[in-house]
Design a protein around this motif. Sequence first.
Motif, PDB file in Angstrom:
ATOM      1  N   ASP A  67      -5.357  10.249  33.811  1.00 56.14           N
ATOM      2  CA  ASP A  67      -4.960  10.433  32.413  1.00 56.14           C
ATOM      3  C   ASP A  67      -4.303   9.175  31.856  1.00 56.14           C
ATOM      4  O   ASP A  67      -4.583   8.755  30.714  1.00 56.14           O
ATOM      5  CB  ASP A  67      -3.998  11.620  32.292  1.00 56.14           C
ATOM      6  N   GLU A  68      -3.446   8.561  32.661  1.00 55.07           N
ATOM      7  CA  GLU A  68      -2.765   7.354  32.208  1.00 55.07           C
ATOM      8  C   GLU A  68      -3.752   6.198  32.050  1.00 55.07           C
ATOM      9  O   GLU A  68      -3.659   5.407  31.109  1.00 55.07           O
ATOM     10  CB  GLU A  68      -1.666   6.982  33.221  1.00 55.07           C
ATOM     11  N   LEU A  69      -4.718   6.129  32.965  1.00 51.72           N
ATOM     12  CA  LEU A  69      -5.723   5.068  32.891  1.00 51.72           C
ATOM     13  C   LEU A  69      -6.566   5.196  31.622  1.00 51.72           C
ATOM     14  O   LEU A  69      -6.891   4.199  30.963  1.00 51.72           O
ATOM     15  CB  LEU A  69      -6.627   5.126  34.125  1.00 51.72           C
ATOM     16  N   HIS A  70      -6.933   6.428  31.254  1.00 53.70           N
ATOM     17  CA  HIS A  70      -7.746   6.662  30.060  1.00 53.70           C
ATOM     18  C   HIS A  70      -7.063   6.092  28.818  1.00 53.70           C
ATOM     19  O   HIS A  70      -7.671   5.377  28.018  1.00 53.70           O
ATOM     20  CB  HIS A  70      -7.997   8.161  29.895  1.00 53.70           C
ATOM     21  N   ASN A  71      -5.785   6.402  28.656  1.00 53.85           N
ATOM     22  CA  ASN A  71      -5.048   5.955  27.474  1.00 53.85           C
ATOM     23  C   ASN A  71      -4.872   4.440  27.458  1.00 53.85           C
ATOM     24  O   ASN A  71      -5.058   3.773  26.429  1.00 53.85           O
ATOM     25  CB  ASN A  71      -3.682   6.641  27.413  1.00 53.85           C
ATOM     26  N   ARG A  72      -4.518   3.881  28.605  1.00 45.48           N
ATOM     27  CA  ARG A  72      -4.296   2.438  28.655  1.00 45.48           C
ATOM     28  C   ARG A  72      -5.593   1.659  28.482  1.00 45.48           C
ATOM     29  O   ARG A  72      -5.596   0.558  27.907  1.00 45.48           O
ATOM     30  CB  ARG A  72      -3.631   2.056  29.982  1.00 45.48           C
ATOM     31  N   PHE A  73      -6.705   2.221  28.981  1.00 47.10           N
ATOM     32  CA  PHE A  73      -7.973   1.514  28.856  1.00 47.10           C
ATOM     33  C   PHE A  73      -8.440   1.478  27.410  1.00 47.10           C
ATOM     34  O   PHE A  73      -9.029   0.485  26.964  1.00 47.10           O
ATOM     35  CB  PHE A  73      -9.037   2.168  29.744  1.00 47.10           C
TER      36      PHE A  73
ATOM     37  N   GLY B  52      -4.680  -9.942  27.709  1.00 43.35           N
ATOM     38  CA  GLY B  52      -4.375 -10.028  29.135  1.00 43.35           C
ATOM     39  C   GLY B  52      -3.252  -9.085  29.543  1.00 43.35           C
ATOM     40  O   GLY B  52      -3.313  -8.451  30.607  1.00 43.35           O
ATOM     41  N   THR B  53      -2.229  -8.981  28.696  1.00 43.07           N
ATOM     42  CA  THR B  53      -1.103  -8.073  28.986  1.00 43.07           C
ATOM     43  C   THR B  53      -1.568  -6.623  29.048  1.00 43.07           C
ATOM     44  O   THR B  53      -1.197  -5.870  29.965  1.00 43.07           O
ATOM     45  CB  THR B  53      -0.023  -8.225  27.903  1.00 43.07           C
ATOM     46  N   LYS B  54      -2.391  -6.227  28.088  1.00 38.60           N
ATOM     47  CA  LYS B  54      -2.868  -4.837  28.074  1.00 38.60           C
ATOM     48  C   LYS B  54      -3.807  -4.554  29.246  1.00 38.60           C
ATOM     49  O   LYS B  54      -3.814  -3.440  29.786  1.00 38.60           O
ATOM     50  CB  LYS B  54      -3.549  -4.538  26.740  1.00 38.60           C
ATOM     51  N   ASN B  55      -4.587  -5.549  29.647  1.00 39.03           N
ATOM     52  CA  ASN B  55      -5.437  -5.355  30.830  1.00 39.03           C
ATOM     53  C   ASN B  55      -4.606  -5.297  32.114  1.00 39.03           C
ATOM     54  O   ASN B  55      -4.983  -4.620  33.069  1.00 39.03           O
ATOM     55  CB  ASN B  55      -6.477  -6.476  30.927  1.00 39.03           C
ATOM     56  N   MET B  56      -3.472  -5.996  32.112  1.00 42.23           N
ATOM     57  CA  MET B  56      -2.572  -5.887  33.264  1.00 42.23           C
ATOM     58  C   MET B  56      -1.972  -4.493  33.345  1.00 42.23           C
ATOM     59  O   MET B  56      -1.745  -3.958  34.445  1.00 42.23           O
ATOM     60  CB  MET B  56      -1.462  -6.938  33.157  1.00 42.23           C
TER      61      MET B  56
ATOM     62  N   VAL C  66      -3.559  -1.830  32.542  1.00 43.45           N
ATOM     63  CA  VAL C  66      -4.630  -1.053  33.169  1.00 43.45           C
ATOM     64  C   VAL C  66      -4.674  -1.322  34.666  1.00 43.45           C
ATOM     65  O   VAL C  66      -4.817  -0.401  35.476  1.00 43.45           O
ATOM     66  CB  VAL C  66      -6.000  -1.398  32.522  1.00 43.45           C
ATOM     67  N   ALA C  67      -4.543  -2.600  35.034  1.00 42.77           N
ATOM     68  CA  ALA C  67      -4.624  -2.970  36.455  1.00 42.77           C
ATOM     69  C   ALA C  67      -3.494  -2.344  37.262  1.00 42.77           C
ATOM     70  O   ALA C  67      -3.688  -1.977  38.430  1.00 42.77           O
ATOM     71  CB  ALA C  67      -4.589  -4.492  36.592  1.00 42.77           C
ATOM     72  N   ARG C  68      -2.311  -2.209  36.642  1.00 41.33           N
ATOM     73  CA  ARG C  68      -1.192  -1.606  37.367  1.00 41.33           C
ATOM     74  C   ARG C  68      -1.471  -0.144  37.714  1.00 41.33           C
ATOM     75  O   ARG C  68      -1.114   0.326  38.796  1.00 41.33           O
ATOM     76  CB  ARG C  68       0.084  -1.709  36.525  1.00 41.33           C
ATOM     77  N   VAL C  69      -2.098   0.574  36.775  1.00 42.19           N
ATOM     78  CA  VAL C  69      -2.471   1.962  37.079  1.00 42.19           C
ATOM     79  C   VAL C  69      -3.606   1.980  38.100  1.00 42.19           C
ATOM     80  O   VAL C  69      -3.590   2.768  39.056  1.00 42.19           O
ATOM     81  CB  VAL C  69      -2.906   2.690  35.795  1.00 42.19           C
ATOM     82  N   ASP C  70      -4.586   1.089  37.917  1.00 44.84           N
ATOM     83  CA  ASP C  70      -5.729   1.018  38.823  1.00 44.84           C
ATOM     84  C   ASP C  70      -5.282   0.746  40.258  1.00 44.84           C
ATOM     85  O   ASP C  70      -5.849   1.277  41.219  1.00 44.84           O
ATOM     86  CB  ASP C  70      -6.671  -0.090  38.336  1.00 44.84           C
ATOM     87  N   ALA C  71      -4.250  -0.094  40.394  1.00 48.75           N
ATOM     88  CA  ALA C  71      -3.789  -0.489  41.731  1.00 48.75           C
ATOM     89  C   ALA C  71      -3.102   0.651  42.489  1.00 48.75           C
ATOM     90  O   ALA C  71      -2.890   0.541  43.696  1.00 48.75           O
ATOM     91  CB  ALA C  71      -2.835  -1.676  41.608  1.00 48.75           C
ATOM     92  N   ARG C  72      -2.757   1.737  41.787  1.00 47.59           N
ATOM     93  CA  ARG C  72      -2.063   2.838  42.471  1.00 47.59           C
ATOM     94  C   ARG C  72      -3.028   3.758  43.212  1.00 47.59           C
ATOM     95  O   ARG C  72      -2.613   4.521  44.094  1.00 47.59           O
ATOM     96  CB  ARG C  72      -1.277   3.664  41.454  1.00 47.59           C
TER      97      ARG C  72
END
Length: 579
Positions: A180-186, A231-235, A237-243
């Motif tokens: 859910d968090e990834l959807h919103n951030r993406f 780049g900040t917004k993609n980071m 996304v990456a922080r959620v992806d990394a979990r």
Amino acid sequence: MKLFSQLRWFFVLQWKSYLGAVTLLITIALMQLLPPKLVGTIVDGITHRQMDGYTLMMWIGLIVGTAVVIYLLRYVWRVLLFGASYLLAVELRNNFYRQLSRQHPNFYLRHRTGDLIARATNDVDRVVFAAGEGVLTLVDSLVMGCAVLVVMSVQISWQLTLLSLLPMPIMAIFIKRYGDELHNRFRVAQAAFSSLNDRTQESLTSIRMIKAFGLENYQSKLFSDVATDAGTKNMHVARVDARFDPTIYLAVACANMLAIGGGSWMVIHNQMTLGQLTSFVMYLGLMIWPMLALAWMFNIVERGSAAYGRISSLLEEKPEVTDGDLDLPPSRGVLDISIQRFHYPLTEKASLEDIHVSLEPGKTLGLCGPTGSGKSSLLALIQRQFDVTEGDIFYHSLPLRQIKLDEWRARLSVVSQMPFLFSATIAENIALGYPQATQDEIEHAAALACVHEDILNLSLGYQTEVGERGVMLSGGQKQRIAIARALLMESEILILDDALSAVDGRTEYQILQNLRQWGKDRTLIISAHRLSGLLYTNEILVLQDGHVAQRGSHSALAEQAGWYRNMYRYQQLEAALDE
């Protein structure tokens, strides 16, 4: 998972490919259950010294044969599954392009070019990836996971299976939250990518102006700010992806610890053989992929869902000007303009009022007036970029709003003040609307537009590449090539929207003389700021504040007090001073 429901129209369309791929995936998943079983049999046979060398090699050969068959089947399902998903990219981009081509100017006021390009490229790629890899991981993880669970529970020990899977519900809760968090951030990251794309597109198309004003450092800073934001917004996304992966590996490690601890206790108490424990651990290893795949599937499907939402929001947007259903007669007809009132969307002030004129084939209408008087608005209504608020425009006595758009626009050729040339040869640009034109026809149209000699003086003549937006040509050359392009189409109605503003007076005179011969049985509408371009028109409308302030022939208006006479005398004086 909502994405799969949204794409069911495509799955139905390509059901053979998807059914074949899913069938092979299930077959492969079931075949993968065989090696752990065989390894357990081998371990027990060797431990109890009940297996000779020939039997051992037979079992090993069976394991190798199974691996080869699985390899071949994997190749086939990849061709089926990913081949079908690439067709989705073609379908989405075709729909996207058709939707953009149906839209009208107001649509492009709301949507930036860079954002549209991002949706047609990056967003479509995300959806296609979800339709390929997402389907693969969903089917593979469910089939493989369920099959392994059944085998571990039924053939080995349901108690040990239950013990080993205790960490899984906790893992599922975290994966759902991450999804859910990834959807919103993406979605936010894709919007930032659209802004970056738009900034890049604007910078590249205006690079000459940026250099002329010495704005390189300023524009670089603006671009850097947008790039940093993306780049900040993609980071984020990456922080959620990394979990995802650490959570899964931690759950798998706990499951293995419970399996080995509980299994060892069962082996010691003779409730399970060593071979069965070996098979169980190998089966548990097979569970790692379904769990990783399930998390990966959540990841790519949420990205695809966010991207599809951005695409579908545009695909569902209805054009403000709807298509008609009437066909036009093949003959040339009379263009009747009867506009009571017109105002642009979201505005109340009238841009045009009480405009009435009738144009028969072979007649020429001139439009002039001060800046903002309504000339471009009238031409936009004739092209049906907007619909008349009150009143209508008729052709063959049929209202334009009831005529099929493609049929109506096929009767028009339009040349604007700032013509667009494609990054192709001059011949290809002239033949844009009539690709099958011969070289003689192209040269004849260029001669009518008084650009033939200019083209021959270029290094490669008609095969000269003009560069992006015609960057290799002067403003006058671009306008004349655009006029040649319009003349080649042999349309019934030719509209020149200040299309001679960049050519000199002598060339303008020659082009107008050529147009008089070319347009004997055609309707011409010429809008101009330089009144010398209207000398030979049958009727001239002088627009001021959206009204017809004066109308008549050039000779009549030149003698009548008003804006036309004042401007004509001013331009004559200006020309005399220039000479």
